[in-house]
Write a protein that holds these residues in place. Structure first.
Motif, mmCIF file in Angstrom:
data_model
loop_
_atom_site.group_PDB
_atom_site.id
_atom_site.type_symbol
_atom_site.label_atom_id
_atom_site.label_comp_id
_atom_site.label_asym_id
_atom_site.label_seq_id
_atom_site.Cartn_x
_atom_site.Cartn_y
_atom_site.Cartn_z
ATOM 1 N N UNK A 146 0.865 -1.257 -0.016
ATOM 2 C CA UNK A 146 0.007 -0.067 0.066
ATOM 3 C C UNK A 146 0.817 1.110 0.101
ATOM 4 N N UNK A 147 0.385 2.465 -0.487
ATOM 5 C CA UNK A 147 0.925 3.655 -0.472
ATOM 6 C C UNK A 147 1.702 3.855 0.881
ATOM 7 N N UNK A 148 3.098 4.131 0.894
ATOM 8 C CA UNK A 148 3.831 4.694 2.120
ATOM 9 C C UNK A 148 3.390 5.994 2.655
ATOM 10 N N UNK A 149 3.139 6.737 1.667
ATOM 11 C CA UNK A 149 3.002 8.467 2.178
ATOM 12 C C UNK A 149 1.791 8.947 1.292
ATOM 13 N N UNK A 150 1.057 9.845 1.865
ATOM 14 C CA UNK A 150 0.154 10.440 1.165
ATOM 15 C C UNK A 150 0.418 10.795 -0.284
ATOM 16 N N UNK A 151 -0.345 10.976 -1.227
ATOM 17 C CA UNK A 151 0.346 11.497 -2.573
ATOM 18 C C UNK A 151 -0.087 12.795 -2.845
ATOM 19 N N UNK A 152 -0.770 13.591 -1.732
ATOM 20 C CA UNK A 152 -1.116 14.904 -2.067
ATOM 21 C C UNK A 152 -2.366 15.167 -2.659
#
Ligand code: 5AD
Ligand code: SF4
Length: 465
Positions: A146-152
């Motif tokens: 899953x995504x490790x950081x928010x994408x903005x």
């Protein structure tokens, strides 16, 4: 474990998405993204092979990186250098031969194996680079975390990869492979995670995104129109876009979606490449200039304010002055809000590279200048035509000047406003004061509330009736 990772992205939105995913894959190994290659523990160049210049840039960047790698070694560390993306895929062994500072080379389909590759490089005492450019049978999407950081505020989501069209100028079918669509449920789950992490706008990306035909939970295969409709039901998701499309795949459902989905922004990038039928035919585009005209008519009937963007190639082998004049005529007739044009660049292994009638460089340059000047005039006219209008703008990032934020209008224009930082990631009503060549300057009138989710899709309603 606190290692630093610098990824430099070249080329298309697919690569922007892939770079973010590579960072996700490396996060569990302790790699944290940084903004500069200097001192980094790993540098990855995520490359593009679409035109010759794009590939050459990679070799000059690799040259520049050598110094940073040496500096790192002299302070007792080690900088791993990786080449990913389409140049890696197409020229893997050539890269390892020409650039021995490179530790690993991988293609767009194998970056889920990065942890394994990195471990192998670190384990092996030798400095010989490793190559992984297979087209594995397993999908990388099944192996990505899953995504490790928010994408903005605005994020890309890859729904489709590869291409079966084989336009005669294009390397994509060779570097990215055969067409593949991700299942609907997987796309919806990823979109929901992005929205939960604060993303307001999602752009669905794929080399040939509107060829999407993903397996749906109901057992059917859904096209892009149906997928967009499903995604529009996600609460908190405010805006949808998709890119890049092929005219042949603009089906009825997708065209209708432009009229039916408020969340689908009124902007479409639809490459035309040329306005002359003999050139379109030699390009194997499988549509005529008239077909393109009719598609645009239908799109504008569904969504009258749709802004169009496009790609053009000038100086394709065999293109005559008359053919080029046809392109100028069609551009003048259709009117684009924005567009890219390129000089034809012969790509090794593609049919057009060995065609007779290669066009001299000087002719290409003249045609590029003429087409660019027409397209720039159209863009400026479009931007000026927006002056005085109020539009919703998603404020995506801080501007160069202090107190300035930059966002996107529904028509994809960059909009500069004076605004407090707290509005970052928000959608505001903006009055457009000045239309410039590549952007607009506006005034914030106020923050806009989020839209509620769009009800059911027409296809679902039919099923109930
Ligand atoms: N030469 C010039 N332009 C090209 N493109 C793709 N291949 C080539 C080439 N060999 C352009 C097309 C495409 C865009 C992404 O790049 O216009 O739509
Ligand atoms: Fe390349 Fe044509 Fe496929 Fe687009 S549709 S990726 S230009 S082969």
């Amino acid at each position: 474990m606190n290692k630093t990772l610098f990824i430099k992205t070249y080329g298309c939105q697919m690569n922007v998405y892939d770079s973010a995913r590579m960072a996700d894959v490396l996060a569990p190994l302790g790699y944290r993204p940084v903004d500069s290659p200097q001192g980094a523990d790993m540098v990855i160049l995520n490359t593009c092979h679409i035109r010759e210049k794009a590939a050459e840039k990679v070799f000059s960047e690799l040259g520049r990186l050598k110094r940073f790698q040496r500096e790192k070694a002299s302070s007792g560390g080690r900088m791993l250098i990786g080449v990913a993306g389409c140049v890696g895929q197409a020229e893997g062994s050539e890269i390892l031969r020409r650039a021995p500072q490179v530790d690993l080379v991988l293609g767009p389909q194998t970056y889920h194996r990065l942890p394994e590759l990195v471990a192998r490089v670190l384990r092996s005492g030798s400095r010989a680079g490793l190559l992984d450019t297979e087209f594995p049978v397993e999908s990388k999407f099944d192996h990505l975390p899953e995504e490790a950081a928010p994408r903005g505020p605005a994020a890309f989501l890859s729904v489709q990869e590869g291409c079966d069209k084989f336009c005669t100028f294009c390397v994509v079918p060779y570097t990215r492979g055969a067409e593949f669509s991700r299942p609907v449920a997987e796309v919806v789950a990823e979109a929901e995670r992005l929205v939960a992490a604060g993303t307001a706008e999602i752009t669905l990306v794929g080399q040939n995104v509107n060829a999407y035909h993903g397996a749906a939970p109901d057992g059917a295969s859904w096209g892009l129109g149906r997928l967009l409709c499903r995604l529009a039901q996600i609460d908190g998701l405010e805006r949808l876009r998709y890119t890049t499309s092929h005219p042949r795949d603009m089906d009825d459902e997708l065209i209708a979606a432009h009229g039916e989905l408020d969340k689908l922004m009124p902007y479409l990038h639809l490459p035309l490449q040329s306005g002359a039928d003999p050139v379109l035919n030699a390009m194997n585009r499988r549509h005529t200039a008239d077909d393109y005209r009719r598609i645009v008519e239908r799109l504008r009937a569904a969504r009258p304010d749709l802004a169009l963007s496009s790609d053009f190639i000038v100086g394709f082998p065999g293109e005559t002055d008359r053919d080029f004049a046809e392109t100028l005529r069609l551009v003048a007739e259709i009117g684009f809000a924005q567009a890219y044009c390129f000089k034809y660049s012969p790509r090794p292994g593609t049919p057009a590279a060995v065609s007779a009638g290669q066009v001299p460089e000087a002719v290409k340059a003249d045609r590029l200048a003429a087409l660019q000047s027409l397209l720039s005039a159209q863009q400026l006219a479009f931007n000026r035509g927006c002056e005085g209008r109020t539009m919703s703008v998603l404020l995506e990032r801080t501007g160069r000047r202090s107190g300035q934020l930059v966002g996107r209008s529904p028509y994809m224009q960059a909009v500069h406003v004076a605004a407090p930082r707290r509005l970052l990631g928000r959608i505001a009503a903006v009055r457009m004061d000045r239309g410039l060549a590549n952007s607009l300057a506006g005034t914030i009138l106020g923050e806009l509330p989020g839209t509620s989710s769009s009800g059911s899709c027409p296809a679902d309603r039919e099923a109930v009736a």
